[in-house]
Design an enzyme around this catalytic site. Structure first.
Site, PDB file in Angstrom:
ATOM      1  N   ILE A  10     -69.659  22.541  -8.822  1.00  9.99           N
ATOM      2  CA  ILE A  10     -68.231  22.870  -8.891  1.00  9.99           C
ATOM      3  C   ILE A  10     -67.586  23.085  -7.536  1.00  9.99           C
ATOM      4  O   ILE A  10     -66.379  23.087  -7.435  1.00  9.99           O
ATOM      5  CB  ILE A  10     -67.924  24.091  -9.805  1.00  9.99           C
ATOM      6  N   GLY A  16     -72.565  27.994   0.738  1.00  8.96           N
ATOM      7  CA  GLY A  16     -73.459  27.042   0.084  1.00  8.96           C
ATOM      8  C   GLY A  16     -72.797  26.372  -1.103  1.00  8.96           C
ATOM      9  O   GLY A  16     -71.601  26.546  -1.347  1.00  8.96           O
ATOM     10  N   ASP A 126     -62.753  37.226   4.826  1.00 12.56           N
ATOM     11  CA  ASP A 126     -62.426  35.794   4.790  1.00 12.56           C
ATOM     12  C   ASP A 126     -61.676  35.455   3.497  1.00 12.56           C
ATOM     13  O   ASP A 126     -61.973  34.456   2.849  1.00 12.56           O
ATOM     14  CB  ASP A 126     -63.737  34.990   4.903  1.00 12.56           C
TER      15      ASP A 126
HETATM   16  P1  AMP Z   1     -66.905  29.961  -2.502  1.00 11.84           P
HETATM   17  O1  AMP Z   1     -68.203  29.911  -1.796  1.00 11.84           O
HETATM   18  O2  AMP Z   1     -66.736  31.209  -3.295  1.00 11.84           O
HETATM   19  O3  AMP Z   1     -65.745  29.615  -1.652  1.00 11.84           O
HETATM   20  O4  AMP Z   1     -67.024  28.812  -3.617  1.00 11.84           O
HETATM   21  C1  AMP Z   1     -66.720  27.460  -3.406  1.00 11.84           C
HETATM   22  C2  AMP Z   1     -65.982  26.924  -4.618  1.00 11.84           C
HETATM   23  O5  AMP Z   1     -66.819  27.051  -5.789  1.00 11.84           O
HETATM   24  C3  AMP Z   1     -64.738  27.749  -4.920  1.00 11.84           C
HETATM   25  O6  AMP Z   1     -63.626  27.274  -4.230  1.00 11.84           O
HETATM   26  C4  AMP Z   1     -64.603  27.606  -6.424  1.00 11.84           C
HETATM   27  O7  AMP Z   1     -63.889  26.447  -6.735  1.00 11.84           O
HETATM   28  C5  AMP Z   1     -66.038  27.463  -6.893  1.00 11.84           C
HETATM   29  N1  AMP Z   1     -66.546  28.760  -7.382  1.00 11.84           N
HETATM   30  C6  AMP Z   1     -67.084  29.769  -6.669  1.00 11.84           C
HETATM   31  N2  AMP Z   1     -67.435  30.805  -7.443  1.00 11.84           N
HETATM   32  C7  AMP Z   1     -67.114  30.448  -8.698  1.00 11.84           C
HETATM   33  C8  AMP Z   1     -67.192  31.095  -9.994  1.00 11.84           C
HETATM   34  N3  AMP Z   1     -67.712  32.317 -10.115  1.00 11.84           N
HETATM   35  N4  AMP Z   1     -66.731  30.422 -11.059  1.00 11.84           N
HETATM   36  C9  AMP Z   1     -66.210  29.191 -10.934  1.00 11.84           C
HETATM   37  N5  AMP Z   1     -66.092  28.529  -9.773  1.00 11.84           N
HETATM   38  C10 AMP Z   1     -66.532  29.140  -8.666  1.00 11.84           C
END
Ligand code: AMP
Length: 299
Positions: A10, A16, A126
């Protein structure tokens, strides 16, 4: 049998790759964040493990729930509750402007989440639309709280994209160490402005100098007379005085007077003069908040 069955990828975050997955026993849908660690490091640093385990106790409805931390074969996987989309994607899918009640309810939840973490001495450092998640029922949840302390903020994201400067306050841009709650208040204010304009970033700078120029053109150039100690910051340099060419009404035309006042109280160059997230969510801008939102916080 594996506990989590991986479904599609996603996203790529700062720390990561994120996968959608299903708990094979309960069928619960979750988000798995596999944290990338330096290849030459020997396994997961104990400090990172300790920090992430502490984050499991950080429970509030506006913080993405960290269900568990899996550590095996020198890999660290964080298991989070799943959310429908992030704020960046939400902005991209909009076909009509966000109505101002939605701006108010989303921003209120953002401030409640930030204030809660600050009350537990956990900083984000951030905050940006990519790590603000929203559900179909209008609930907002903050992701990645506390991870900067556990893993540091890398210069590049996992996908090699440079970490955005758009939500960084001037003190951090001048090299101040990232250790105070006022950092998150600035980022939250930038996101408030962006919500009110349905996704137009307030300060989309291309590098540190451009970022500071954009800020000073709206707020006035920082100097010792308005911000004591600024010239002692590690990377301080004097910028020229820019003529103020935009009024707040032009920058955030959809915000009412109370909203503009709140934005200005949060968006102050001197970090010691920024209001806290807790004071912010008590501001009169939220006097007309729909009652069902208040009910979310009564339990
Ligand atoms: P992050 O590392 O939190 O920036 O995550 C990268 C991308 O993954 C985010 O921009 C979201 O689109 C997706 N993502 C992260 N955490 C979640 C979650 N708990 N549920 C759904 N999508 C997520």
């Amino acid at each position: 049998m594996q506990k989590y069955e991986r479904l599609e990828k996603i996203g790529e975050g700062t720390y990561g790759t994120v996968f959608k997955a299903k708990n094979a026993h309960t069928q619960e849908i979750v988000a798995l964040k596999r944290v990338r660690l330096d290849e030459d490091d020997e396994g997961v640093p104990s400090s990172a493990l300790r920090e992430t385990c502490l984050l499991k106790e950080l429970k509030q409805r506006n913080i993405v729930n960290l269900i568990e931390v899996l550590y095996s074969e020198r890999k660290l996987t964080l298991v989070f509750e799943f959310c429908d989309m992030d704020l960046k994607k939400y902005f991209e899918t909009l076909s009509t402007p966000i109505d101002q009640v939605t701006v108010q309810t989303l921003f209120y939840q953002l401030l409640r989440g930030v204030a809660f973490c600050h009350s537990k001495n956990v900083l984000h450092r951030d905050l940006k639309p990519q790590n603000i998640l929203i559900n179909k029922n209008g609930e907002l949840k903050l992701a990645d709280f506390g991870l900067a302390r556990a893993f540091g903020i890398p210069v590049r994201c996992y996908s090699a994209e440079v970490v955005t400067l758009w939500y960084r306050p001037p003190d951090v841009l001048f090299g101040a160490k990232l250790y105070t709650t006022s950092i998150d208040v600035w980022s939250a204010a930038c996101i408030f402005a962006e919500l009110s304009t349905s996704g137009k970033p307030l300060f989309p700078g291309s590098d540190v100098d451009d970022q500071l120029q954009r800020i000073f053109k709206l707020l006035g150039t920082a100097s010792e007379s308005t911000w004591e100690g600024v010239s002692k910051l590690p990377e301080f340099k004097q910028f020229q005085e820019y003529p103020i060419s935009m009024t707040w009404e032009q920058v955030v035309p959809n915000l009412n007077n109370a909203g503009t006042d709140l934005l200005q109280l949060m968006m102050v160059c001197d970090p010691s003069k920024r209001i806290s997230a807790e004071v912010a969510y008590h501001h009169s801008y939220f006097d007309s908040l729909p009652n069902y939102i208040h009910l979310w916080y009564t339990d």
